[in-house]
Enzyme design. Structure first.
Site, PDB file in Angstrom:
ATOM      1  N   ALA A   1     -12.556  15.574   1.723  1.00 49.27           N
ATOM      2  CA  ALA A   1     -12.729  15.141   0.328  1.00 49.27           C
ATOM      3  C   ALA A   1     -11.384  15.096  -0.371  1.00 49.27           C
ATOM      4  O   ALA A   1     -10.602  16.046  -0.298  1.00 49.27           O
ATOM      5  CB  ALA A   1     -13.656  16.115  -0.392  1.00 49.27           C
TER       6      ALA A   1
ATOM      7  N   THR B   1      -2.167  13.624   5.345  1.00 52.53           N
ATOM      8  CA  THR B   1      -1.735  12.219   5.380  1.00 52.53           C
ATOM      9  C   THR B   1      -0.260  12.123   5.773  1.00 52.53           C
ATOM     10  O   THR B   1       0.515  13.054   5.528  1.00 52.53           O
ATOM     11  CB  THR B   1      -1.933  11.570   3.990  1.00 52.53           C
TER      12      THR B   1
ATOM     13  N   GLU C   1       1.711  10.435   4.198  1.00 52.12           N
ATOM     14  CA  GLU C   1       2.468  10.265   2.951  1.00 52.12           C
ATOM     15  C   GLU C   1       3.194  11.544   2.540  1.00 52.12           C
ATOM     16  O   GLU C   1       4.065  11.503   1.666  1.00 52.12           O
ATOM     17  CB  GLU C   1       1.557   9.774   1.824  1.00 52.12           C
TER      18      GLU C   1
ATOM     19  N   TYR D   1      -0.104  11.272  -5.887  1.00 50.37           N
ATOM     20  CA  TYR D   1      -1.107  11.457  -4.831  1.00 50.37           C
ATOM     21  C   TYR D   1      -0.504  12.225  -3.661  1.00 50.37           C
ATOM     22  O   TYR D   1      -1.067  13.225  -3.186  1.00 50.37           O
ATOM     23  CB  TYR D   1      -1.641  10.094  -4.345  1.00 50.37           C
TER      24      TYR D   1
ATOM     25  N   ALA E   1       2.131  14.050  -3.502  1.00 50.33           N
ATOM     26  CA  ALA E   1       2.526  15.428  -3.855  1.00 50.33           C
ATOM     27  C   ALA E   1       1.297  16.341  -3.861  1.00 50.33           C
ATOM     28  O   ALA E   1       1.367  17.501  -3.422  1.00 50.33           O
ATOM     29  CB  ALA E   1       3.212  15.444  -5.217  1.00 50.33           C
TER      30      ALA E   1
ATOM     31  N   LYS F   1      -1.424  15.948  -2.034  1.00 50.76           N
ATOM     32  CA  LYS F   1      -1.830  16.165  -0.641  1.00 50.76           C
ATOM     33  C   LYS F   1      -0.858  17.123   0.059  1.00 50.76           C
ATOM     34  O   LYS F   1      -1.260  17.940   0.895  1.00 50.76           O
ATOM     35  CB  LYS F   1      -1.896  14.836   0.122  1.00 50.76           C
TER      36      LYS F   1
ATOM     37  N   ASN G   1      -2.249   4.793   7.680  1.00 49.92           N
ATOM     38  CA  ASN G   1      -3.238   3.954   6.961  1.00 49.92           C
ATOM     39  C   ASN G   1      -4.419   3.578   7.838  1.00 49.92           C
ATOM     40  O   ASN G   1      -4.241   3.038   8.928  1.00 49.92           O
ATOM     41  CB  ASN G   1      -2.570   2.672   6.480  1.00 49.92           C
TER      42      ASN G   1
ATOM     43  N   PRO H   1      -3.201  -9.989  -4.706  1.00 51.43           N
ATOM     44  CA  PRO H   1      -1.999  -9.504  -5.401  1.00 51.43           C
ATOM     45  C   PRO H   1      -1.069  -8.726  -4.461  1.00 51.43           C
ATOM     46  O   PRO H   1      -1.334  -7.573  -4.131  1.00 51.43           O
ATOM     47  CB  PRO H   1      -2.562  -8.591  -6.492  1.00 51.43           C
TER      48      PRO H   1
ATOM     49  N   ARG I   1       3.399  -0.458   6.880  1.00 49.35           N
ATOM     50  CA  ARG I   1       2.422   0.605   7.112  1.00 49.35           C
ATOM     51  C   ARG I   1       2.015   0.571   8.586  1.00 49.35           C
ATOM     52  O   ARG I   1       2.051  -0.481   9.228  1.00 49.35           O
ATOM     53  CB  ARG I   1       1.170   0.401   6.228  1.00 49.35           C
TER      54      ARG I   1
HETATM   55  O1  DAU Z   1      -0.641   6.394   4.876  1.00 45.86           O
HETATM   56  C1  DAU Z   1      -1.881   6.988   4.625  1.00 45.86           C
HETATM   57  C2  DAU Z   1      -2.334   6.610   3.243  1.00 45.86           C
HETATM   58  O2  DAU Z   1      -2.722   5.247   3.274  1.00 45.86           O
HETATM   59  C3  DAU Z   1      -3.468   7.476   2.724  1.00 45.86           C
HETATM   60  O3  DAU Z   1      -3.025   8.806   2.624  1.00 45.86           O
HETATM   61  C4  DAU Z   1      -3.930   6.968   1.357  1.00 45.86           C
HETATM   62  O4  DAU Z   1      -5.020   7.728   0.895  1.00 45.86           O
HETATM   63  C5  DAU Z   1      -4.305   5.522   1.463  1.00 45.86           C
HETATM   64  O5  DAU Z   1      -4.648   5.034   0.174  1.00 45.86           O
HETATM   65  C6  DAU Z   1      -3.160   4.689   2.049  1.00 45.86           C
HETATM   66  O6  DAU Z   1      -2.087   4.589   1.112  1.00 45.86           O
HETATM   67  P1  DAU Z   1      -1.336   3.206   0.787  1.00 45.86           P
HETATM   68  O7  DAU Z   1      -0.793   3.299  -0.592  1.00 45.86           O
HETATM   69  O8  DAU Z   1      -0.382   2.850   1.874  1.00 45.86           O
HETATM   70  O9  DAU Z   1      -2.597   2.178   0.852  1.00 45.86           O
HETATM   71  P2  DAU Z   1      -2.963   0.914  -0.027  1.00 45.86           P
HETATM   72  O10 DAU Z   1      -4.113   0.228   0.652  1.00 45.86           O
HETATM   73  O11 DAU Z   1      -3.120   1.233  -1.461  1.00 45.86           O
HETATM   74  O12 DAU Z   1      -1.678  -0.023   0.117  1.00 45.86           O
HETATM   75  C7  DAU Z   1      -1.224  -0.456   1.377  1.00 45.86           C
HETATM   76  C8  DAU Z   1       0.011  -1.297   1.157  1.00 45.86           C
HETATM   77  O13 DAU Z   1      -0.379  -2.503   0.481  1.00 45.86           O
HETATM   78  C9  DAU Z   1       1.029  -0.628   0.253  1.00 45.86           C
HETATM   79  O14 DAU Z   1       2.347  -0.907   0.718  1.00 45.86           O
HETATM   80  C10 DAU Z   1       0.822  -1.281  -1.103  1.00 45.86           C
HETATM   81  C11 DAU Z   1       0.330  -2.675  -0.743  1.00 45.86           C
HETATM   82  N1  DAU Z   1      -0.602  -3.237  -1.757  1.00 45.86           N
HETATM   83  C12 DAU Z   1      -1.679  -2.484  -2.103  1.00 45.86           C
HETATM   84  C13 DAU Z   1      -2.569  -2.957  -3.061  1.00 45.86           C
HETATM   85  C14 DAU Z   1      -3.753  -2.118  -3.462  1.00 45.86           C
HETATM   86  C15 DAU Z   1      -0.377  -4.499  -2.291  1.00 45.86           C
HETATM   87  O15 DAU Z   1       0.602  -5.200  -1.947  1.00 45.86           O
HETATM   88  N2  DAU Z   1      -1.256  -4.970  -3.237  1.00 45.86           N
HETATM   89  C16 DAU Z   1      -2.341  -4.233  -3.649  1.00 45.86           C
HETATM   90  O16 DAU Z   1      -3.094  -4.726  -4.533  1.00 45.86           O
END
Ligand code: DAU
Length: 345
Positions: free
Chosen positions: A82, A129, A131, A157, A159, A161, A186, A212, A221
């Site tokens: 959680a 994570t 991160e 986030y 910090a 975790k 990820n 976006p 990632r």
């Molecule tokens: O690395 C593990 C982590 O992966 C987990 O600990 C997190 O809970 C999880 O949310 C995820 O973090 P990210 O920030 O990497 O995931 P996110 O899907 O938000 O974003 C992935 C990549 O995509 C990141 O470089 C930001 C980019 N992005 C994200 C969103 C939401 C975009 O370019 N546009 C967007 O609208």
């Protein structure tokens, strides 16, 4: 190792896939799923499991010691998943992250320690994570996070975790508790909340909306399929050494631009569907996992994260399960989306 597992956050994306994975693959485990059903926890993620003889759902908050204590008495092990998990939300408001991720973890660790007249639950696994390690430079593709890498979290986030991760370490050291920690990269797969990039982009495209893309799109990632993650967590729970940390990755590094182009290709859409938007504040450049330790010690490596087949299968799941994500994207999610990107069509 088998018995009763207290799982926290089992109605979320990774949690619900984990419930399904454990029940299908380990007849020796029963699961008590404690979930508060916050915005991302969804009972619909587990409708196929309702009534399973080795599964029970309890609605409750991990910060509530009175809820947690009696469940610990029943548990042979705890898998703590959680969490408030979305980086962008932690930039908008970090307080819920400190409450759930730090105080929630502390409440669970204390309850696990005090259970069974002080004997404690058998084993406590914290799902952390990658991160916690912060960011790697794009100019150094040779670098990867090992379990020995310094902890340098960059977002509120991350910090929060990292605080949970270090509490787990401290409780192992101070109270000799049997604790293991996993740090995963990820995830992608079915039932992921559409605030995260893959389901966000796929569902936008299905609605005819642009995607976006933050900044220059060069952020990298390491993508792992959620079933690989579930199998790795179970492996660490059953075979990991107490007090140890295990990285989990997909051997699957992709830039966001490459990810976006692959999604567009799978869905038969053109590059005009990309909308470059302002970068995320403090956006980590690159995450890359060295998964050598879990492979050497526990014989686990990812097998389900291969690109682009695994991504195409995931896209297909969202295409097939439109009613699931349409319900998830209605209601409170629309307010979040509007604040983050402008009104959802
Ligand atoms: O690395 C593990 C982590 O992966 C987990 O600990 C997190 O809970 C999880 O949310 C995820 O973090 P990210 O920030 O990497 O995931 P996110 O899907 O938000 O974003 C992935 C990549 O995509 C990141 O470089 C930001 C980019 N992005 C994200 C969103 C939401 C975009 O370019 N546009 C967007 O609208």
């Amino acid at each position: 190792m088998s018995g009763t597992m207290l799982l926290t956050g089992g109605c979320g994306f990774i949690g619900s896939n984990f419930v399904r994975f454990v029940l299908a693959n380990r007849p020796g485990w029963s699961i008590i799923n404690l979930d508060s059903l916050s915005y991302s926890g969804n009972l619909e993620n587990l409708t196929d499991i309702e009534g399973h003889p080795r599964y029970r759902f309890v609605k409750g908050d991990i910060c509530d010691a009175d809820t947690v204590a009696p469940l610990m008495e029943e548990a042979d092990a705890v898998v703590h998943m959680a969490a408030e998990s979305h980086v962008d939300r932690s930039i908008l408001d970090s307080r819920p992250f400190i409450v759930s991720n730090v105080l929630g973890t502390q409440t669970l660790l204390d309850a696990a320690r005090r259970a069974k007249g002080g004997a404690g639950v058998g084993r406590f696994l914290l799902v952390s994570t990658d991160e916690v390690y912060g960011s790697l430079p794009l100019e150094r593709p040779d670098l990867r996070f090992t379990e020995e890498s310094p902890l340098r979290p960059n977002s509120p986030y991350a910090a929060s975790k990292t605080s949970a991760d270090l509490l787990a370490r401290a409780y192992h050291h101070t109270f000799s508790m049997d604790i293991v920690v996993t740090r995963c990269s990820n995830n992608f797969g079915p039932y992921q909340f559409p605030e995260k990039v893959i389901p966000l982009f796929v569902t936008n495209l299905m609605d005819g909306a642009q995607v976006p893309l933050y900044g220059d799109g060069k952020n990298v990632r390491d993508w792992v399929h959620v079933d690989d993650h579930c199998e790795a967590v179970l492996t660490v729970l059953e075979k990991g050494r107490a007090g140890e940390v295990y990285n989990i990755g997909g051997n699957n590094e992709r830039s966001n631009l490459e990810l976006t182009r692959t999604i567009l290709e799978i869905m038969g859409k053109g590059p005009e569907m990309i909308r470059p938007v302002a970068d995320r504040l403090g956006h980590d450049r690159r995450y890359a996992i060295d998964g050598g330790k879990i492979e050497r010690e526990l014989g686990w490596r990812p097998t389900r994260s291969r690109w682009p087949g695994a991504l195409a299968a995931t896209v297909d799941w969202y295409v097939t399960n439109r009613s699931w994500w349409e319900r998830v994207r209605s209601g409170a999610y629309r307010e979040y989306y509007a604040r983050q990107y402008g009104a959802l069509s």
